[in-house]
Design a protein around this motif. Sequence first.
Motif, PDB file in Angstrom:
ATOM      1  N   GLN A 159      59.583  59.810  92.344  1.00 55.59           N
ATOM      2  CA  GLN A 159      60.399  60.139  93.518  1.00 55.59           C
ATOM      3  C   GLN A 159      60.938  61.569  93.437  1.00 55.59           C
ATOM      4  O   GLN A 159      61.080  62.237  94.463  1.00 55.59           O
ATOM      5  CB  GLN A 159      61.525  59.121  93.692  1.00 55.59           C
ATOM      6  N   VAL A 161      70.028  59.564 104.345  1.00 56.07           N
ATOM      7  CA  VAL A 161      70.567  58.319 103.787  1.00 56.07           C
ATOM      8  C   VAL A 161      69.570  57.173 103.974  1.00 56.07           C
ATOM      9  O   VAL A 161      69.371  56.352 103.077  1.00 56.07           O
ATOM     10  CB  VAL A 161      71.943  58.008 104.416  1.00 56.07           C
ATOM     11  N   MET A 207      67.002  57.518 101.344  1.00 53.14           N
ATOM     12  CA  MET A 207      67.524  57.077 100.043  1.00 53.14           C
ATOM     13  C   MET A 207      67.532  55.554  99.934  1.00 53.14           C
ATOM     14  O   MET A 207      67.267  54.991  98.870  1.00 53.14           O
ATOM     15  CB  MET A 207      68.933  57.640  99.817  1.00 53.14           C
ATOM     16  N   GLN A 208      67.855  54.867 101.032  1.00 51.03           N
ATOM     17  CA  GLN A 208      67.858  53.402 101.000  1.00 51.03           C
ATOM     18  C   GLN A 208      66.481  52.858 100.638  1.00 51.03           C
ATOM     19  O   GLN A 208      66.333  51.990  99.784  1.00 51.03           O
ATOM     20  CB  GLN A 208      68.295  52.843 102.355  1.00 51.03           C
ATOM     21  N   TRP A 209      65.464  53.394 101.292  1.00 51.12           N
ATOM     22  CA  TRP A 209      64.111  52.837 101.061  1.00 51.12           C
ATOM     23  C   TRP A 209      63.499  53.349  99.774  1.00 51.12           C
ATOM     24  O   TRP A 209      62.660  52.680  99.168  1.00 51.12           O
ATOM     25  CB  TRP A 209      63.245  53.043 102.305  1.00 51.12           C
ATOM     26  N   LEU A 210      63.932  54.524  99.303  1.00 53.66           N
ATOM     27  CA  LEU A 210      63.545  54.927  97.945  1.00 53.66           C
ATOM     28  C   LEU A 210      64.106  53.936  96.928  1.00 53.66           C
ATOM     29  O   LEU A 210      63.466  53.625  95.921  1.00 53.66           O
ATOM     30  CB  LEU A 210      64.043  56.345  97.624  1.00 53.66           C
ATOM     31  N   ALA A 211      65.288  53.426  97.181  1.00 51.57           N
ATOM     32  CA  ALA A 211      65.869  52.433  96.267  1.00 51.57           C
ATOM     33  C   ALA A 211      65.081  51.128  96.314  1.00 51.57           C
ATOM     34  O   ALA A 211      64.885  50.474  95.279  1.00 51.57           O
ATOM     35  CB  ALA A 211      67.338  52.195  96.613  1.00 51.57           C
ATOM     36  N   VAL A 212      64.624  50.739  97.480  1.00 52.64           N
ATOM     37  CA  VAL A 212      63.770  49.542  97.562  1.00 52.64           C
ATOM     38  C   VAL A 212      62.480  49.772  96.763  1.00 52.64           C
ATOM     39  O   VAL A 212      61.991  48.876  96.071  1.00 52.64           O
ATOM     40  CB  VAL A 212      63.486  49.187  99.036  1.00 52.64           C
ATOM     41  N   GLU A 268      62.190  51.538  94.093  1.00 53.81           N
ATOM     42  CA  GLU A 268      62.497  51.468  92.655  1.00 53.81           C
ATOM     43  C   GLU A 268      62.929  50.073  92.224  1.00 53.81           C
ATOM     44  O   GLU A 268      63.010  49.805  91.020  1.00 53.81           O
ATOM     45  CB  GLU A 268      63.633  52.446  92.291  1.00 53.81           C
ATOM     46  N   ASN A 269      63.257  49.220  93.161  1.00 59.45           N
ATOM     47  CA  ASN A 269      63.749  47.884  92.815  1.00 59.45           C
ATOM     48  C   ASN A 269      62.713  46.826  93.175  1.00 59.45           C
ATOM     49  O   ASN A 269      61.897  46.444  92.339  1.00 59.45           O
ATOM     50  CB  ASN A 269      65.096  47.645  93.505  1.00 59.45           C
ATOM     51  N   GLU A 270      62.725  46.349  94.396  1.00 60.52           N
ATOM     52  CA  GLU A 270      61.817  45.268  94.787  1.00 60.52           C
ATOM     53  C   GLU A 270      60.346  45.638  94.562  1.00 60.52           C
ATOM     54  O   GLU A 270      59.552  44.796  94.127  1.00 60.52           O
ATOM     55  CB  GLU A 270      62.031  44.897  96.261  1.00 60.52           C
ATOM     56  N   LEU A 283      59.030  48.027  92.461  1.00 60.03           N
ATOM     57  CA  LEU A 283      58.653  48.315  91.075  1.00 60.03           C
ATOM     58  C   LEU A 283      58.920  47.127  90.141  1.00 60.03           C
ATOM     59  O   LEU A 283      58.064  46.765  89.331  1.00 60.03           O
ATOM     60  CB  LEU A 283      59.416  49.553  90.599  1.00 60.03           C
ATOM     61  N   TYR A 284      60.082  46.506  90.258  1.00 60.39           N
ATOM     62  CA  TYR A 284      60.411  45.392  89.358  1.00 60.39           C
ATOM     63  C   TYR A 284      59.997  44.039  89.936  1.00 60.39           C
ATOM     64  O   TYR A 284      60.074  43.030  89.252  1.00 60.39           O
ATOM     65  CB  TYR A 284      61.897  45.451  88.977  1.00 60.39           C
ATOM     66  N   ARG A 318      69.218  43.063 102.652  1.00 59.66           N
ATOM     67  CA  ARG A 318      68.828  42.715 101.285  1.00 59.66           C
ATOM     68  C   ARG A 318      69.775  41.683 100.668  1.00 59.66           C
ATOM     69  O   ARG A 318      69.493  41.155  99.601  1.00 59.66           O
ATOM     70  CB  ARG A 318      68.812  43.945 100.388  1.00 59.66           C
ATOM     71  N   TRP A 351      73.891  50.401 103.216  1.00 58.80           N
ATOM     72  CA  TRP A 351      73.737  49.556 102.036  1.00 58.80           C
ATOM     73  C   TRP A 351      73.036  50.342 100.941  1.00 58.80           C
ATOM     74  O   TRP A 351      72.340  51.299 101.214  1.00 58.80           O
ATOM     75  CB  TRP A 351      72.989  48.260 102.357  1.00 58.80           C
ATOM     76  N   ALA A 394      72.380  55.350  98.196  1.00 53.64           N
ATOM     77  CA  ALA A 394      72.447  55.824  99.582  1.00 53.64           C
ATOM     78  C   ALA A 394      73.906  56.063  99.979  1.00 53.64           C
ATOM     79  O   ALA A 394      74.220  57.030 100.691  1.00 53.64           O
ATOM     80  CB  ALA A 394      71.783  54.820 100.520  1.00 53.64           C
ATOM     81  N   GLU A 424      68.344  53.699  88.419  1.00 53.27           N
ATOM     82  CA  GLU A 424      67.723  52.516  89.056  1.00 53.27           C
ATOM     83  C   GLU A 424      66.773  51.795  88.109  1.00 53.27           C
ATOM     84  O   GLU A 424      66.336  50.683  88.411  1.00 53.27           O
ATOM     85  CB  GLU A 424      66.933  52.929  90.309  1.00 53.27           C
ATOM     86  N   TYR A 480      67.745  47.894  85.213  1.00 55.05           N
ATOM     87  CA  TYR A 480      66.870  46.822  84.701  1.00 55.05           C
ATOM     88  C   TYR A 480      66.927  46.718  83.181  1.00 55.05           C
ATOM     89  O   TYR A 480      66.381  45.791  82.603  1.00 55.05           O
ATOM     90  CB  TYR A 480      65.441  47.004  85.224  1.00 55.05           C
TER      91      TYR A 480
END
Lengths: 203, 203
Positions: free
Chosen positions: A66, A89, A92-97, A99-101, A103-104, B49, B63, B67, B99, B104
């Motif tokens: 990223q 913003v 950033m929200q979807w970059l977090a998705v 890295e979370n949902e 990637l993990y 989410r 959220w 962000a 993140e 994790y």
Amino acid sequence: MKLYDAEISGNCYKVRLMCALLGLELELTPINLGAGENRGDDYLAVNPRGQIPTLVDGDAVIWESQAILTHLARTRAPEWLPEETGALVEVMQWLAVAENECLYGMARARAALKLGRPWDVEQSQALGRAGLEVLDGRLAANDWLAAGRPTIADIACYPYVALAPEGDLPLAPYRAVAAWMGRIEALPGYVAMSGLTRAADLA
Amino acid sequence: MKLYDAEISGNCYKVRLMCALLGLELELTPINLGAGENRGDDYLAVNPRGQIPTLVDGDAVIWESQAILTHLARTRAPEWLPEETGALVEVMQWLAVAENECLYGMARARAALKLGRPWDVEQSQALGRAGLEVLDGRLAANDWLAAGRPTIADIACYPYVALAPEGDLPLAPYRAVAAWMGRIEALPGYVAMSGLTRAADLA
């Protein structure tokens, strides 16, 4: 520009895809993860986390997908990373998705089933499905994840979504996700990677 | 501004800490995770989410902690999120560590041991230790993670680092991390949360 890369890595593919869309040439330096090349002293001097990808662009050495997408957008294609606060913003929200949902969840399910990594398949699939549901909800009302146009958030989320079937996460239930995959595939310069499910496969 | 919050959440604490450092008042709305309040229709309408935190700032509903930190910096304190490309890329790198290794690794080890969540403790601790080593290496040569000054990257990484001992990840070996924790604690307006290890505990 030089990319420390592995063909099988969705994180590396994010960079290859972004560069292809921008018409940028990349010199690929394969890193043999199976042989532990990413944990050798030479590579750790480039990337202290011992992960791929790492981009070398002149004097800049940038690790983490990223951060690399941010660098490419800021230096070559500013429209892919909006300046306006509300749009930034959203990115950033979807970059977090990613890295979370993604990637993990999705990527770990794939790594466990395809590459024999020691991750819990059911936990990873559950997180992956939660991500696909949230993405599908967003994309049912929006062509792109953020800012009303393609951004690095789409490039960050797309690879492990399109690879999710390799983690036994079928994409057919997620119609808005499938349509979005088709929009990404239709972008000029698009390239695929091995193992990807394409929108046409879900028609 | 209103924050949908849980006291025990390091992700919510990131927002509480940032607002405290900026002198911003927050109205806290506790979300009872144990009772599944985050999965109720009312809350899902705010955050699809079903996670915390969510910030409501006028018409903006945001959220995801990173962000929210981006929104707060851009609207109240631009010096916490640099505009210059190289510095911004550094921030993005350490937001990714927040993140990944922090969430994790460190946070999952804590959630498993303290909250009974079903995560693999040894896998989470291994990822957490990898993160602490990378952070310690960076902070041995830099007072702050990015841009040579406090940024949202420090705020994003700090909570689950300082909570790591609750996941049976001792911080004493990481001297540069401990010194950085002390610098964060010394910032005007700093607030703690329950369960945090403080730099003085590691002296």
